[in-house]
Design a protein around this motif. Structure first.
Motif, PDB file in Angstrom:
ATOM      1  N   GLY A   1       0.520  -1.354   0.311  1.00 35.43           N
ATOM      2  CA  GLY A   1      -0.044   0.310  -0.096  1.00 35.43           C
ATOM      3  C   GLY A   1       0.951   1.104   0.251  1.00 35.43           C
ATOM      4  N   GLY A   2       2.245   1.141  -0.772  1.00 34.19           N
ATOM      5  CA  GLY A   2       2.799   2.217  -1.034  1.00 34.19           C
ATOM      6  C   GLY A   2       4.037   2.288   0.447  1.00 34.19           C
TER       7      GLY A   2
ATOM      8  N   ALA B   1       5.612   7.582  -7.106  1.00 34.30           N
ATOM      9  CA  ALA B   1       4.334   7.482  -6.462  1.00 34.30           C
ATOM     10  C   ALA B   1       4.883   7.001  -4.788  1.00 34.30           C
ATOM     11  N   LEU B   2       6.112   5.530  -5.420  1.00 37.24           N
ATOM     12  CA  LEU B   2       7.106   4.938  -3.802  1.00 37.24           C
ATOM     13  C   LEU B   2       7.554   5.577  -3.894  1.00 37.24           C
TER      14      LEU B   2
ATOM     15  N   PRO C   1       2.083   7.289   2.819  1.00 35.42           N
ATOM     16  CA  PRO C   1       0.985   6.263   1.897  1.00 35.42           C
ATOM     17  C   PRO C   1       0.524   6.746   0.683  1.00 35.42           C
ATOM     18  N   GLU C   2       0.208   7.759   0.837  1.00 37.63           N
ATOM     19  CA  GLU C   2      -1.611   8.472   0.605  1.00 37.63           C
ATOM     20  C   GLU C   2      -1.349   8.993  -1.257  1.00 37.63           C
TER      21      GLU C   2
ATOM     22  N   GLN D   1      -4.083  20.677  -5.530  1.00 32.71           N
ATOM     23  CA  GLN D   1      -3.024  20.364  -5.280  1.00 32.71           C
ATOM     24  C   GLN D   1      -3.079  18.836  -4.917  1.00 32.71           C
ATOM     25  N   HIS D   2      -3.513  17.746  -5.703  1.00 34.39           N
ATOM     26  CA  HIS D   2      -3.104  16.446  -5.898  1.00 34.39           C
ATOM     27  C   HIS D   2      -2.508  17.039  -7.386  1.00 34.39           C
ATOM     28  N   ARG D   3      -2.537  17.738  -8.552  1.00 30.44           N
ATOM     29  CA  ARG D   3      -1.994  17.870  -9.738  1.00 30.44           C
ATOM     30  C   ARG D   3      -0.547  17.954  -9.198  1.00 30.44           C
TER      31      ARG D   3
END
Lengths: 186, 186
Positions: free
Chosen positions: A97-98, A159-160, A169-170, B146-148
């Motif tokens: 999960g990250g 992302a990792l 990990p979000e 923020q997500h972008r």
DNA sequence: GTCTATAACGGGATAGAC
DNA sequence: GTCTATCCCGTTATAGAC
């Protein structure tokens, strides 16, 4: 056939986690011995060339994992979207999960890259190829499918990294959801 | 004020490249001395706590770079799209078109992460915050912005990993182009 | 195959003269 | 601030008994 308490295969699975968590130069024989429950001499019995051989065994293990969890699902029944879900679930589990790093990403940095460039390239290509084939099957043009597949791998790797850097990990979990939408989109 | 041939600032710039290319545990004092042109004793004169202090100096340098190349352009004249272009050009130069690793990404792996987690988190947040503010200014809702912004950092980090793994900078170049379209899109 | 012991080396770090 | 010399330790790797 194996007569020892810890087989070479079992040792490799433990060694995998040590390289993943510590990096190539950060993984010491002492920690590898502790993690496997083997003495240093036993490690050299299984891996005569030391850490180099251990990394090669880790690549073999990883390639088996890719074959089982990325390539084989291509021939499974179900829609491409269903099989993508299966694949992403396997990745989510692999990376916890990250919370886990990717051993491929780890081995790209530092002096390990030069040593293992060929294996790194091959593993990445296997992974990307599987993602691409799935997109092609879903009706995406081959060139576009190739780009999307590379994009998927890029986003998972990135992302990792960010999850590790933030200690959260979000970002990985959100990215995995977006990837699911992106690869096969019409 | 500096009386030496190689100032601490100049040394830090060289040290930056060694950690970037070798990783924290892969960077040896011998190589750091060679890269800076300083003897080990001179290195310890500038950095009394050895490699740990050197990494902190690298973070200071990097934070300066972020301030100058990511944050400051937010107050420059021009449209958000124009300023984004300036920012991406700076990143392209920093990473030499995908041939260089990112020192942040490198320091996330191995034992360095735990030691420098706070600095890593701060640097990533600065970077993401700048990208987010630019998107907000272009009319993107704050949460989406923020997500972008996180997605942009993720894709750059991941692209550098894949470029390194494949030994080909092309994935980075393509990703940088896509990022330009994505951050500010209506 | 696994153990203890140890060799051989390189790493980080320090002392002290200049 | 820089140099030479050196210390100490961890690391890789091997030897040889069991």
């Amino acid at each position: 056939m194996p007569t020892s308490s810890t087989s070479r295969g079992e040792a490799t699975a433990r060694i995998f986690t040590v390289f993943r968590d510590r990096g190539f130069e950060g993984a010491t024989l002492a920690e590898l011995a502790r993690a496997t429950g083997l003495g240093k001499s036993s490690l050299y019995h299984y891996f005569p060339n030391g850490k180099d051989d251990m990394v090669l065994a880790v690549f073999d293990l990883l390639d088996q994992w890719l074959e089982e969890n990325m390539v084989k699902p291509l021939q499974s029944p179900g829609t491409p979207a269903q099989r993508l879900r299966t694949i992403l679930r396997a990745l989510d589990e692999l990376y916890d999960g990250g919370r886990n790093a990717c051993v491929l990403g780890v081995l790209v940095v530092g002096g390990a890259r030069e040593r293992f460039q060929a294996r790194l390239k091959a593993s990445f290509k296997t992974w990307i190829g599987a993602m691409r084939d799935l997109a092609v099957e879903a009706g995406v043009a081959r060139r576009e499918a190739q780009h999307r597949a590379e994009n998927v791998v890029i986003r998972i790797q990135g992302a990792l990294i960010l999850a590790g850097g933030l200690g959260d990990p979000e970002p990985f979990r959100r990215e995995l959801r977006q990837v699911e939408q992106h690869l096969l989109a019409g």
